[in-house]
Design a protein around this motif. Structure first.
Motif, mmCIF file in Angstrom:
data_model
loop_
_atom_site.group_PDB
_atom_site.id
_atom_site.type_symbol
_atom_site.label_atom_id
_atom_site.label_comp_id
_atom_site.label_asym_id
_atom_site.label_seq_id
_atom_site.Cartn_x
_atom_site.Cartn_y
_atom_site.Cartn_z
ATOM 1 N N GLN A 237 5.636 9.663 2.654
ATOM 2 C CA GLN A 237 4.675 10.711 3.038
ATOM 3 C C GLN A 237 5.408 12.032 3.190
ATOM 4 N N SER A 283 -2.005 -2.066 0.216
ATOM 5 C CA SER A 283 -3.325 -2.695 0.148
ATOM 6 C C SER A 283 -3.441 -3.540 -1.119
ATOM 7 N N ARG A 284 -2.432 -3.478 -2.021
ATOM 8 C CA ARG A 284 -2.474 -4.270 -3.260
ATOM 9 C C ARG A 284 -1.250 -5.174 -3.356
ATOM 10 N N SER A 287 1.922 -3.580 -4.912
ATOM 11 C CA SER A 287 2.797 -2.747 -4.062
ATOM 12 C C SER A 287 3.631 -3.614 -3.137
HETATM 13 N N1 LIG Z 1 3.303 5.231 14.601
HETATM 14 C C1 LIG Z 1 2.393 5.930 13.981
HETATM 15 O O1 LIG Z 1 1.895 6.959 14.453
HETATM 16 C C2 LIG Z 1 1.945 5.492 12.641
HETATM 17 C C3 LIG Z 1 1.131 6.331 11.896
HETATM 18 C C4 LIG Z 1 0.736 5.912 10.636
HETATM 19 C C5 LIG Z 1 1.157 4.696 10.164
HETATM 20 N N2 LIG Z 1 1.947 3.876 10.934
HETATM 21 C C6 LIG Z 1 2.384 2.554 10.462
HETATM 22 O O2 LIG Z 1 3.082 2.726 9.256
HETATM 23 C C7 LIG Z 1 2.517 1.892 8.247
HETATM 24 C C8 LIG Z 1 2.761 2.510 6.892
HETATM 25 O O3 LIG Z 1 1.992 3.697 6.730
HETATM 26 P P1 LIG Z 1 0.861 3.765 5.629
HETATM 27 O O4 LIG Z 1 0.009 2.547 5.773
HETATM 28 O O5 LIG Z 1 0.250 5.119 5.726
HETATM 29 O O6 LIG Z 1 1.622 3.532 4.291
HETATM 30 P P2 LIG Z 1 2.738 4.319 3.489
HETATM 31 O O7 LIG Z 1 4.005 3.568 3.685
HETATM 32 O O8 LIG Z 1 2.742 5.758 3.809
HETATM 33 O O9 LIG Z 1 2.294 4.131 1.995
HETATM 34 C C9 LIG Z 1 1.121 3.582 1.617
HETATM 35 C C10 LIG Z 1 0.828 3.906 0.173
HETATM 36 O O10 LIG Z 1 1.953 3.659 -0.637
HETATM 37 C C11 LIG Z 1 1.651 2.688 -1.622
HETATM 38 N N3 LIG Z 1 2.809 1.787 -1.724
HETATM 39 C C12 LIG Z 1 3.281 0.910 -0.802
HETATM 40 N N4 LIG Z 1 4.386 0.290 -1.272
HETATM 41 C C13 LIG Z 1 4.619 0.789 -2.497
HETATM 42 C C14 LIG Z 1 5.614 0.560 -3.483
HETATM 43 N N5 LIG Z 1 6.609 -0.312 -3.281
HETATM 44 N N6 LIG Z 1 5.544 1.269 -4.637
HETATM 45 C C15 LIG Z 1 4.553 2.159 -4.855
HETATM 46 N N7 LIG Z 1 3.575 2.425 -3.957
HETATM 47 C C16 LIG Z 1 3.617 1.747 -2.791
HETATM 48 C C17 LIG Z 1 0.423 1.954 -1.150
HETATM 49 O O11 LIG Z 1 -0.312 1.528 -2.260
HETATM 50 P P3 LIG Z 1 -1.520 0.460 -2.227
HETATM 51 O O12 LIG Z 1 -2.340 0.781 -1.004
HETATM 52 O O13 LIG Z 1 -2.222 0.726 -3.479
HETATM 53 O O14 LIG Z 1 -0.920 -0.893 -2.126
HETATM 54 C C18 LIG Z 1 -0.280 3.043 -0.351
HETATM 55 O O15 LIG Z 1 -1.043 3.862 -1.216
HETATM 56 C C19 LIG Z 1 1.054 1.744 8.675
HETATM 57 O O16 LIG Z 1 0.432 0.660 8.070
HETATM 58 C C20 LIG Z 1 1.220 1.609 10.164
HETATM 59 O O17 LIG Z 1 1.549 0.274 10.527
HETATM 60 C C21 LIG Z 1 2.357 4.282 12.139
#
Ligand SMILES: NC(=O)c1ccc[n+]([C@@H]2O[C@H](COP(=O)([O-])OP(=O)(O)OC[C@H]3O[C@@H](n4cnc5c(N)ncnc54)[C@H](OP(=O)(O)O)[C@@H]3O)[C@@H](O)[C@H]2O)c1
Length: 312
Positions: A237, A283-284, A287
């Protein structure tokens, strides 16, 4: 759909009390919730999952096939606080005893339905009660979300983070949480908390470029010095609302490793420090498989050294 997923292959197991877990963890936000449409705009993760069965299958496969031993979620995920926790309990039912799982308190909804972080101790006390009621006790790992990204309003910030953390300590002392953690914390706040509470895990937003950012590094270094696992979220991000753009150094490393920049991010962070845990937010199945393969990779030292700084 979830056949042929790879298995985590000794990423360097970490322990939290009786729990042992590989260092790639499942961030379940995108499984327990869905973006909602409101007034023509998409707001992140405020609705129930679109395909609960597929999400359940993916969550279970992450544990049973990939060997993921830590699943992370929060009271705030889903259509309303508690909605995501309800899905989680149903889906993870076969694994609730063996897997380390965590919920977080702090997020509420504002008048428009968006996320707001509320650090009022009485609000947090009530939220913990509701989580314990829904999830049962003890909760293996309970986090306070102590801060947030700039797009989220923070209500009732206390003079000291310790005041907001007190309801979690009370919960721990009643035996309703086995371990405590803190998310989105500065090094100074973490030091204050360590003086009064048994902090078992820290979870901050952290990308490969954070390795060169002193404020973010300070939290990582403090965790390392205290042997506290550091959980990185949001590793793909950007620092603002815009799309993630991997830096030139990361793109070059990914090219040399013949992987994607996302895979290179996971591999570099896990190889960089044995204390890192990376949350894969998927979600897939595709990934998830990609993240597991990346977590199993060994990164050549000459590539890793490019990301090291004088602090190492
Ligand atoms: N402490 C906090 O304030 C806080 C805030 C936000 C999140 N979090 C935690 O952090 C986790 C991760 O954040 P996030 O859910 O926003 O996800 P993220 O790690 O920012 O990334 C999610 C996106 O990346 C894609 N992705 C994941 N692995 C990949 C790979 N190996 N190659 C290519 N694309 C990939 C996913 O695709 P697909 O969906 O298509 O599979 C999704 O679109 C959350 O689930 C939560 O547990 C904590």
């Amino acid at each position: 759909m979830t056949e042929n997923l790879p298995r985590l292959n000794d990423t360097g197991v970490l322990c939290l009390g009786e729990y042992r877990f590989e260092r790639l963890a499942l961030g379940a936000m995108r499984l327990l919730s869905t973006n909602a449409e409101k007034d023509g705009r998409s707001i992140e993760c405020y609705a129930d999952p679109v395909d609960p069965e597929a999400n359940c299958a993916l969550m279970r496969a992450a544990v049973s096939q990939c060997g993921i031993g830590y699943v992370d979620f929060a009271r705030g995920y889903g259509a309303r606080p508690g909605a995501g926790e309800r899905w989680f309990m149903k889906w993870m039912e076969p694994y609730l005893k063996e897997v380390l799982w965590a919920t977080k308190v702090g997020y509420d909804r504002d008048a428009e339905g968006g996320w707001v972080l509320d650090l009022d101790p009485d609000f947090l006390r009530r939220e913990i009660e509701l989580s314990v009621e829904l999830l049962g006790k003890p909760i293996p790992l309970l986090y306070l979300t102590a801060g947030s990204t700039d797009d989220v309003t923070i209500r009732h910030r206390q003079k000291s983070v310790v005041d907001s953390f007190r309801p979690l300590l009370e919960c721990y002392e009643r035996g309703e949480a086995t371990h405590l953690g803190v998310a989105n914390v500065t090094a100074q706040e973490l030091q204050q908390l360590l003086d009064v509470a048994p902090i078992g895990m820290v979870q901050n937003k952290f990308t490969v470029s954070s390795l060169a950012q002193p404020e973010q590094r300070a939290v990582l270094d403090l965790c390392r010095s205290k042997n506290i696992p550091f959980v990185a979220w949001g590793i793909f991000q950007s620092d603002d609302d815009g799309p993630w753009v991997p830096g030139d150094q990361l793109v070059e490393a990914a090219r040399e490793m013949s992987v994607t920049p996302q895979e290179a991010s996971i591999a570099i962070l896990l190889n960089y420090d044995p204390n890192f845990v990376v949350l894969t937010g998927v979600s897939r199945p595709k990934s998830l498989a990609s993240s597991v393969r990346a977590a199993n990779m060994k990164v050549p030292v000459e590539i890793l050294n490019r990301f090291r700084s004088e602090r190492d």
